[in-house]
Write a protein that holds these residues in place. Structure first.
Motif, PDB file in Angstrom:
ATOM      1  N   LYS A  95      23.876 -65.673 -27.584  1.00  0.00           N
ATOM      2  CA  LYS A  95      23.793 -66.330 -28.894  1.00  0.00           C
ATOM      3  C   LYS A  95      24.055 -65.314 -30.008  1.00  0.00           C
ATOM      4  O   LYS A  95      24.830 -65.587 -30.941  1.00  0.00           O
ATOM      5  CB  LYS A  95      22.407 -66.965 -29.063  1.00  0.00           C
ATOM      6  N   THR A  96      23.435 -64.160 -29.917  1.00  0.00           N
ATOM      7  CA  THR A  96      23.638 -63.109 -30.918  1.00  0.00           C
ATOM      8  C   THR A  96      25.090 -62.662 -30.941  1.00  0.00           C
ATOM      9  O   THR A  96      25.678 -62.484 -32.014  1.00  0.00           O
ATOM     10  CB  THR A  96      22.717 -61.905 -30.621  1.00  0.00           C
ATOM     11  N   LEU A  97      25.685 -62.480 -29.758  1.00  0.00           N
ATOM     12  CA  LEU A  97      27.089 -62.063 -29.693  1.00  0.00           C
ATOM     13  C   LEU A  97      27.996 -63.112 -30.333  1.00  0.00           C
ATOM     14  O   LEU A  97      28.908 -62.766 -31.090  1.00  0.00           O
ATOM     15  CB  LEU A  97      27.493 -61.809 -28.241  1.00  0.00           C
ATOM     16  N   ARG A  98      27.763 -64.386 -30.054  1.00  0.00           N
ATOM     17  CA  ARG A  98      28.573 -65.454 -30.664  1.00  0.00           C
ATOM     18  C   ARG A  98      28.412 -65.462 -32.179  1.00  0.00           C
ATOM     19  O   ARG A  98      29.391 -65.604 -32.918  1.00  0.00           O
ATOM     20  CB  ARG A  98      28.181 -66.815 -30.090  1.00  0.00           C
ATOM     21  N   GLU A  99      27.165 -65.322 -32.653  1.00  0.00           N
ATOM     22  CA  GLU A  99      26.917 -65.341 -34.099  1.00  0.00           C
ATOM     23  C   GLU A  99      27.596 -64.177 -34.810  1.00  0.00           C
ATOM     24  O   GLU A  99      28.145 -64.337 -35.890  1.00  0.00           O
ATOM     25  CB  GLU A  99      25.411 -65.303 -34.374  1.00  0.00           C
ATOM     26  N   LYS A 100      27.540 -62.997 -34.211  1.00  0.00           N
ATOM     27  CA  LYS A 100      28.059 -61.807 -34.879  1.00  0.00           C
ATOM     28  C   LYS A 100      29.544 -61.552 -34.634  1.00  0.00           C
ATOM     29  O   LYS A 100      30.217 -60.962 -35.468  1.00  0.00           O
ATOM     30  CB  LYS A 100      27.244 -60.578 -34.473  1.00  0.00           C
ATOM     31  N   LEU A 101      30.053 -62.006 -33.457  1.00  0.00           N
ATOM     32  CA  LEU A 101      31.431 -61.692 -33.089  1.00  0.00           C
ATOM     33  C   LEU A 101      32.342 -62.908 -33.041  1.00  0.00           C
ATOM     34  O   LEU A 101      33.555 -62.756 -32.928  1.00  0.00           O
ATOM     35  CB  LEU A 101      31.466 -60.996 -31.719  1.00  0.00           C
ATOM     36  N   GLY A 102      31.765 -64.107 -33.075  1.00  0.00           N
ATOM     37  CA  GLY A 102      32.567 -65.318 -32.971  1.00  0.00           C
ATOM     38  C   GLY A 102      32.611 -65.816 -31.535  1.00  0.00           C
ATOM     39  O   GLY A 102      32.253 -65.109 -30.598  1.00  0.00           O
ATOM     40  N   ASP A 103      33.071 -67.057 -31.354  1.00  0.00           N
ATOM     41  CA  ASP A 103      33.051 -67.686 -30.039  1.00  0.00           C
ATOM     42  C   ASP A 103      33.912 -66.971 -29.003  1.00  0.00           C
ATOM     43  O   ASP A 103      33.595 -66.957 -27.825  1.00  0.00           O
ATOM     44  CB  ASP A 103      33.495 -69.149 -30.142  1.00  0.00           C
ATOM     45  N   GLY A 104      35.002 -66.380 -29.399  1.00  0.00           N
ATOM     46  CA  GLY A 104      35.889 -65.728 -28.438  1.00  0.00           C
ATOM     47  C   GLY A 104      35.612 -64.250 -28.277  1.00  0.00           C
ATOM     48  O   GLY A 104      36.530 -63.458 -28.127  1.00  0.00           O
ATOM     49  N   TYR A 105      34.355 -63.862 -28.262  1.00  0.00           N
ATOM     50  CA  TYR A 105      33.989 -62.450 -28.293  1.00  0.00           C
ATOM     51  C   TYR A 105      34.241 -61.693 -26.995  1.00  0.00           C
ATOM     52  O   TYR A 105      34.216 -60.490 -26.973  1.00  0.00           O
ATOM     53  CB  TYR A 105      32.525 -62.275 -28.694  1.00  0.00           C
ATOM     54  N   ARG A 106      34.438 -62.351 -25.913  1.00  0.00           N
ATOM     55  CA  ARG A 106      34.491 -61.654 -24.617  1.00  0.00           C
ATOM     56  C   ARG A 106      35.568 -60.565 -24.613  1.00  0.00           C
ATOM     57  O   ARG A 106      36.654 -60.748 -25.109  1.00  0.00           O
ATOM     58  CB  ARG A 106      34.729 -62.646 -23.501  1.00  0.00           C
ATOM     59  N   GLY A 107      35.203 -59.448 -24.037  1.00  0.00           N
ATOM     60  CA  GLY A 107      36.142 -58.330 -24.047  1.00  0.00           C
ATOM     61  C   GLY A 107      35.902 -57.376 -22.909  1.00  0.00           C
ATOM     62  O   GLY A 107      35.146 -57.658 -21.994  1.00  0.00           O
ATOM     63  N   ASP A 108      36.571 -56.230 -22.978  1.00  0.00           N
ATOM     64  CA  ASP A 108      36.466 -55.273 -21.897  1.00  0.00           C
ATOM     65  C   ASP A 108      35.654 -54.057 -22.317  1.00  0.00           C
ATOM     66  O   ASP A 108      35.113 -54.005 -23.407  1.00  0.00           O
ATOM     67  CB  ASP A 108      37.855 -54.857 -21.409  1.00  0.00           C
ATOM     68  N   GLU A 109      35.625 -53.083 -21.432  1.00  0.00           N
ATOM     69  CA  GLU A 109      34.849 -51.874 -21.667  1.00  0.00           C
ATOM     70  C   GLU A 109      35.756 -50.716 -21.971  1.00  0.00           C
ATOM     71  O   GLU A 109      36.858 -50.610 -21.457  1.00  0.00           O
ATOM     72  CB  GLU A 109      34.034 -51.526 -20.404  1.00  0.00           C
ATOM     73  N   ARG A 110      35.237 -49.844 -22.812  1.00  0.00           N
ATOM     74  CA  ARG A 110      35.937 -48.594 -23.067  1.00  0.00           C
ATOM     75  C   ARG A 110      34.898 -47.530 -23.360  1.00  0.00           C
ATOM     76  O   ARG A 110      33.745 -47.842 -23.667  1.00  0.00           O
ATOM     77  CB  ARG A 110      36.958 -48.717 -24.188  1.00  0.00           C
ATOM     78  N   VAL A 111      35.317 -46.299 -23.262  1.00  0.00           N
ATOM     79  CA  VAL A 111      34.419 -45.169 -23.500  1.00  0.00           C
ATOM     80  C   VAL A 111      34.993 -44.352 -24.641  1.00  0.00           C
ATOM     81  O   VAL A 111      36.195 -44.088 -24.682  1.00  0.00           O
ATOM     82  CB  VAL A 111      34.313 -44.282 -22.232  1.00  0.00           C
ATOM     83  N   VAL A 112      34.131 -43.973 -25.576  1.00  0.00           N
ATOM     84  CA  VAL A 112      34.527 -43.050 -26.635  1.00  0.00           C
ATOM     85  C   VAL A 112      33.603 -41.844 -26.576  1.00  0.00           C
ATOM     86  O   VAL A 112      32.460 -41.950 -26.156  1.00  0.00           O
ATOM     87  CB  VAL A 112      34.503 -43.704 -28.042  1.00  0.00           C
ATOM     88  N   ALA A 113      34.122 -40.720 -26.979  1.00  0.00           N
ATOM     89  CA  ALA A 113      33.363 -39.479 -26.942  1.00  0.00           C
ATOM     90  C   ALA A 113      32.970 -39.053 -28.341  1.00  0.00           C
ATOM     91  O   ALA A 113      33.689 -39.292 -29.309  1.00  0.00           O
ATOM     92  CB  ALA A 113      34.177 -38.376 -26.278  1.00  0.00           C
ATOM     93  N   VAL A 114      31.816 -38.417 -28.433  1.00  0.00           N
ATOM     94  CA  VAL A 114      31.361 -37.806 -29.667  1.00  0.00           C
ATOM     95  C   VAL A 114      31.531 -36.304 -29.488  1.00  0.00           C
ATOM     96  O   VAL A 114      31.060 -35.731 -28.516  1.00  0.00           O
ATOM     97  CB  VAL A 114      29.877 -38.148 -29.956  1.00  0.00           C
ATOM     98  N   ALA A 115      32.243 -35.698 -30.435  1.00  0.00           N
ATOM     99  CA  ALA A 115      32.499 -34.259 -30.309  1.00  0.00           C
ATOM    100  C   ALA A 115      31.787 -33.475 -31.383  1.00  0.00           C
ATOM    101  O   ALA A 115      31.521 -33.953 -32.443  1.00  0.00           O
ATOM    102  CB  ALA A 115      33.988 -33.992 -30.390  1.00  0.00           C
TER     103      ALA A 115
END
Length: 115
Positions: A95-115
């Motif tokens: 519910k939170t994801l739909r409210e904040k991202l919209g109904d089509g929120y589904r996505g994939d994973e990625r990794v980002v680094a902090v340097a």
């Protein structure tokens, strides 16, 4: 580093600060939070806090949350593993994801680094 962490939190839809990566979680709680996000279909951007202890220090100073993992949705701290699991089990996470991202929120994973 603080600015970079803040930018990741603000720019990414769903951020998981974890020990390890989605492919190789180094902590059971990090894996539990990741699994709950996956079950909810969240587009996860993962940040491994292990390469530098300063990442964890800066993150906790920003969020006011002392433990890892930490999950943010659109810049808002949702919580750690227990809270994210509870939200997923009750349906509140989706519910939170739909409210904040919209109904089509589904996505994939990625990794980002902090340097």
């Amino acid at each position: 580093m603080k600015d970079q962490i803040q930018q990741i939190i603000e720019r990414e839809d769903v951020v998981l600060f974890m020990k390890g990566t989605p492919q190789f979680a180094m902590c059971g709680n990090s894996q539990r939070a990741l699994d709950a996000l996956r079950r909810a279909g969240a587009p996860v951007t993962a940040v491994d806090i292990l390469p530098d202890p300063a990442i964890r220090q800066e993150l906790s100073a920003l969020s006011g949350w002392p433990t890892i993992p930490q999950v943010f949705v659109r810049g808002e701290l949702i919580g750690g593993a227990d809270i994210v699991e509870e939200l997923e089990q009750s349906g509140e996470l989706e519910k939170t994801l739909r409210e904040k991202l919209g109904d089509g929120y589904r996505g994939d994973e990625r990794v980002v680094a902090v340097a």
